[in-house]
Design an enzyme around this catalytic site. Structure first.
Site, mmCIF file in Angstrom:
data_model
loop_
_atom_site.group_PDB
_atom_site.id
_atom_site.type_symbol
_atom_site.label_atom_id
_atom_site.label_comp_id
_atom_site.label_asym_id
_atom_site.label_seq_id
_atom_site.Cartn_x
_atom_site.Cartn_y
_atom_site.Cartn_z
ATOM 1 N N CYS A 74 0.602 -0.938 0.040
ATOM 2 C CA CYS A 74 0.190 0.059 0.086
ATOM 3 C C CYS A 74 0.376 1.422 -0.157
ATOM 4 O O CYS A 74 0.333 2.261 -0.145
ATOM 5 C CB CYS A 74 -0.986 0.115 1.318
ATOM 6 S SG CYS A 74 0.026 -1.034 2.666
ATOM 7 N N LYS B 153 10.591 -3.770 1.119
ATOM 8 C CA LYS B 153 9.110 -3.386 0.150
ATOM 9 C C LYS B 153 9.533 -2.164 -0.385
ATOM 10 O O LYS B 153 9.162 -2.231 -2.060
ATOM 11 C CB LYS B 153 7.469 -3.735 0.849
ATOM 12 C CG LYS B 153 7.635 -4.914 1.554
ATOM 13 C CD LYS B 153 6.082 -5.192 2.569
ATOM 14 C CE LYS B 153 6.279 -6.783 2.652
ATOM 15 N NZ LYS B 153 5.122 -6.213 3.761
ATOM 16 N N HIS C 212 -2.525 6.430 3.854
ATOM 17 C CA HIS C 212 -1.004 6.904 3.958
ATOM 18 C C HIS C 212 -0.330 8.509 3.050
ATOM 19 O O HIS C 212 -0.477 8.446 2.053
ATOM 20 C CB HIS C 212 -0.355 5.502 2.919
ATOM 21 C CG HIS C 212 -0.553 3.975 3.795
ATOM 22 N ND1 HIS C 212 -1.341 4.355 4.866
ATOM 23 C CD2 HIS C 212 0.128 3.602 3.749
ATOM 24 C CE1 HIS C 212 -1.078 3.239 5.703
ATOM 25 N NE2 HIS C 212 -0.394 2.493 4.860
ATOM 26 N N ARG D 197 4.324 4.534 11.541
ATOM 27 C CA ARG D 197 2.850 4.478 11.886
ATOM 28 C C ARG D 197 2.496 5.677 12.501
ATOM 29 O O ARG D 197 2.701 5.587 13.830
ATOM 30 C CB ARG D 197 3.139 3.151 12.790
ATOM 31 C CG ARG D 197 0.704 2.366 12.554
ATOM 32 C CD ARG D 197 0.572 1.834 11.389
ATOM 33 N NE ARG D 197 0.369 1.015 11.076
ATOM 34 C CZ ARG D 197 1.077 0.050 9.844
ATOM 35 N NH1 ARG D 197 0.732 0.912 8.703
ATOM 36 N NH2 ARG D 197 1.015 -1.108 9.301
ATOM 37 N N GLY E 202 -3.079 -0.054 8.062
ATOM 38 C CA GLY E 202 -2.242 -0.641 7.078
ATOM 39 C C GLY E 202 -2.002 -2.093 8.039
ATOM 40 O O GLY E 202 -0.850 -3.076 7.037
HETATM 41 N N1 NAP Z 1 -4.252 -3.331 5.379
HETATM 42 C C1 NAP Z 1 -3.883 -2.736 4.300
HETATM 43 O O1 NAP Z 1 -3.608 -1.622 4.334
HETATM 44 C C2 NAP Z 1 -2.928 -3.874 3.662
HETATM 45 C C3 NAP Z 1 -2.348 -3.701 2.239
HETATM 46 C C4 NAP Z 1 -2.246 -4.474 0.800
HETATM 47 C C5 NAP Z 1 -1.906 -5.452 1.366
HETATM 48 N N2 NAP Z 1 -2.015 -5.988 2.328
HETATM 49 C C6 NAP Z 1 -2.491 -7.074 2.149
HETATM 50 O O2 NAP Z 1 -3.094 -7.910 2.622
HETATM 51 C C7 NAP Z 1 -3.090 -9.377 3.469
HETATM 52 C C8 NAP Z 1 -4.497 -8.944 4.529
HETATM 53 O O3 NAP Z 1 -4.309 -8.397 5.108
HETATM 54 P P1 NAP Z 1 -5.378 -7.688 6.366
HETATM 55 O O4 NAP Z 1 -5.123 -6.290 6.830
HETATM 56 O O5 NAP Z 1 -6.993 -7.645 5.872
HETATM 57 O O6 NAP Z 1 -5.336 -9.043 7.355
HETATM 58 P P2 NAP Z 1 -6.096 -9.393 8.550
HETATM 59 O O7 NAP Z 1 -7.773 -8.312 8.781
HETATM 60 O O8 NAP Z 1 -5.725 -10.228 9.368
HETATM 61 O O9 NAP Z 1 -6.601 -10.043 7.414
HETATM 62 C C9 NAP Z 1 -6.454 -11.785 7.313
HETATM 63 C C10 NAP Z 1 -7.511 -12.652 6.479
HETATM 64 O O10 NAP Z 1 -7.032 -13.854 6.499
HETATM 65 C C11 NAP Z 1 -7.864 -14.863 6.896
HETATM 66 N N3 NAP Z 1 -6.611 -16.248 7.420
HETATM 67 C C12 NAP Z 1 -5.905 -16.095 8.594
HETATM 68 N N4 NAP Z 1 -5.162 -16.866 8.958
HETATM 69 C C13 NAP Z 1 -5.253 -18.243 7.871
HETATM 70 C C14 NAP Z 1 -5.325 -19.354 7.290
HETATM 71 N N5 NAP Z 1 -4.432 -19.626 8.020
HETATM 72 N N6 NAP Z 1 -6.283 -20.062 6.293
HETATM 73 C C15 NAP Z 1 -6.535 -19.275 5.565
HETATM 74 N N7 NAP Z 1 -7.239 -17.642 6.025
HETATM 75 C C16 NAP Z 1 -5.955 -17.468 7.146
HETATM 76 C C17 NAP Z 1 -8.088 -14.215 7.667
HETATM 77 O O11 NAP Z 1 -9.455 -15.133 8.364
HETATM 78 P P3 NAP Z 1 -9.946 -15.998 9.935
HETATM 79 O O12 NAP Z 1 -10.948 -14.257 9.924
HETATM 80 O O13 NAP Z 1 -10.381 -16.632 9.770
HETATM 81 O O14 NAP Z 1 -8.940 -15.193 10.615
HETATM 82 C C18 NAP Z 1 -8.569 -13.244 7.082
HETATM 83 O O15 NAP Z 1 -9.570 -13.097 6.887
HETATM 84 C C19 NAP Z 1 -2.002 -9.269 3.796
HETATM 85 O O16 NAP Z 1 -0.991 -9.709 2.966
HETATM 86 C C20 NAP Z 1 -1.291 -7.522 3.946
HETATM 87 O O17 NAP Z 1 0.187 -7.620 3.844
HETATM 88 C C21 NAP Z 1 -3.065 -5.389 3.465
#
Ligand code: NAP
Length: 343
Positions: free
Chosen positions: A149, A204, A241, A234, A179
């Site tokens: 991001c 990154k 951001h 942060r 994030g």
């Molecule tokens: N947030 C941002 O601004 C942002 C920006 C760019 C990229 N990203 C990337 O996007 C990804 C997700 O980020 P997020 O912020 O959405 O994280 P998050 O809120 O922690 O969500 C993680 C998701 O993955 C699932 N999950 C966790 N462990 C799992 C497993 N063992 N098997 C299958 N599913 C699993 C979780 O399901 P449960 O609910 O069942 O635990 C939830 O649906 C990351 O790789 C992050 O680096 C995030």
């Protein structure tokens, strides 16, 4: 309509994917996956919904399934992935091998030589790397990534400045708490505070930006030769951001020429690409996260504070990290995959 699935649908980015895909003109949500803890529950029950719009009726009662090829229907050709990167690294290649095309947010494999890392307005041609990937890996499906991001926020303005010969980039970020995902930063850590250094984020920004700005010759991507140096912080904003960037260029660049290059940088002819892509402010105190993150429905990049320096240009830029920086970026890449015939 193309039937699509969302991997990690209950998370911060997964919820944004649901929000964007529910009304999408080309895609229809047909599968929602998460961890084994969530599998078998209704989406409403499994997701700790945190957006300021209701859970869409079309998914509220759908059953969340596990994140593997056996649980996902075969007639869902496109999967949007917002899994933790360790999980993405384990399952995304298997899904691509099983024939699914995966448009992923997760950070795993972004720098792999045969994995396209794409912002459609900047380097849509890199999607052709899928041919190399399919040849090398024998996949029927494919794996395509959007960048981190904070990288997405600065790369479109840098691409606009590259016509002046980008040589060196120094960036310092003020990144929103969303994030880090729902459980990333506790309130005790962030209220009345700012956290310097975000593990892995600096690296990154320094590597992904050079791949995005690099040249694809039909076989491989040569990284851009600009040096990029990042410091990530942060802060206690929810979304958006903000970044302070110093770009050194070979040729002299005036603020007027830079503003013109940014403001006229073309958007992509895809449903989720905003026009203009880059909104340029003259006011020195803009962009600001709360005021400007929803420009272009959260898909525009804002720039401001343009100032000539002895070596090039200084500017500030801003993008919504879970829309343009994550879910929206992934949806945009899905639109590109559809247009280019990869589905
Ligand atoms: N947030 C941002 O601004 C942002 C920006 C760019 C990229 N990203 C990337 O996007 C990804 C997700 O980020 P997020 O912020 O959405 O994280 P998050 O809120 O922690 O969500 C993680 C998701 O993955 C699932 N999950 C966790 N462990 C799992 C497993 N063992 N098997 C299958 N599913 C699993 C979780 O399901 P449960 O609910 O069942 O635990 C939830 O649906 C990351 O790789 C992050 O680096 C995030």
């Amino acid at each position: 309509m193309v039937r699509v699935g969302i991997l990690g649908a209950t998370g911060a980015v997964g919820q944004r994917l649901v929000q964007l895909l529910d009304p999408h003109p080309e895609f229809e949500i047909a599968a929602l996956t998460a961890s084994a803890d969530s599998a078998g529950k209704s989406y409403r029950e499994a997701a700790k919904w945190g957006l300021d719009v209701p859970v869409p009726d079309s998914v509220a009662d759908a059953t969340v399934v596990e994140t593997d090829a056996e649980a996902i229907p075969d007639d869902v050709p496109l999967l949007f992935s917002s899994l933790p990167s360790s999980v993405g690294a384990a399952v995304e290649p298997d899904l691509a091998e099983a024939g699914y095309v995966v448009s992923s947010n997760s950070s795993n494999a972004r720098m792999a030589e045969d994995v396209p890392l794409v912002i459609p307005e900047v380097n849509a041609d890199h999607v052709g790397l899928i041919e190399v990937q399919r040849d090398e890996r024998g996949w029927d499906g494919a794996l395509l990534k959007n960048p981190n991001c904070s990288t997405i926020t600065m790369v479109p303005p840098l691409a606009a400045l590259d016509s002046f010969g980008l040589e060196r980039v120094t960036v310092s970020t003020l990144q929103a708490v969303s994030g880090a995902g729902y459980s990333g930063v506790t309130s005790m850590q962030i209220i009345d505070n700012a956290l310097p250094h975000i593990g892995g984020e600096e690296e990154k920004m320094e590597t992904e930006s050079r791949k995005l700005l690099g040249e694809f010759d039909g076989a491989a991507v040569a990284l851009h030769d600009a040096e990029v140096s990042a410091s990530c912080n942060r802060v206690a904003t929810l979304d958006g951001h903000l970044e302070n960037v110093w770009a050194d260029t070979r040729e002299e660049v005036t603020t007027d020429a830079a503003a013109e290059a940014m403001a006229s940088f073309p958007s992509a002819d895809l449903p989720s690409s905003p026009d203009p892509l880059i909104e340029v402010f003259e006011d020195p105190d803009r962009p600001q996260p709360r005021l400007d993150r929803m420009r272009g429905d959260g898909m525009a990049v804002s720039a401001g504070g343009l100032q000539e320096t002895p070596h090039g240009l200084q500017f500030n830029c801003l993008a919504h990290n879970t829309l343009r920086g994550a879910a929206g970026a992934s949806v945009l890449n899905g639109e590109l995959l559809l247009r280019e015939g990869y589905l």
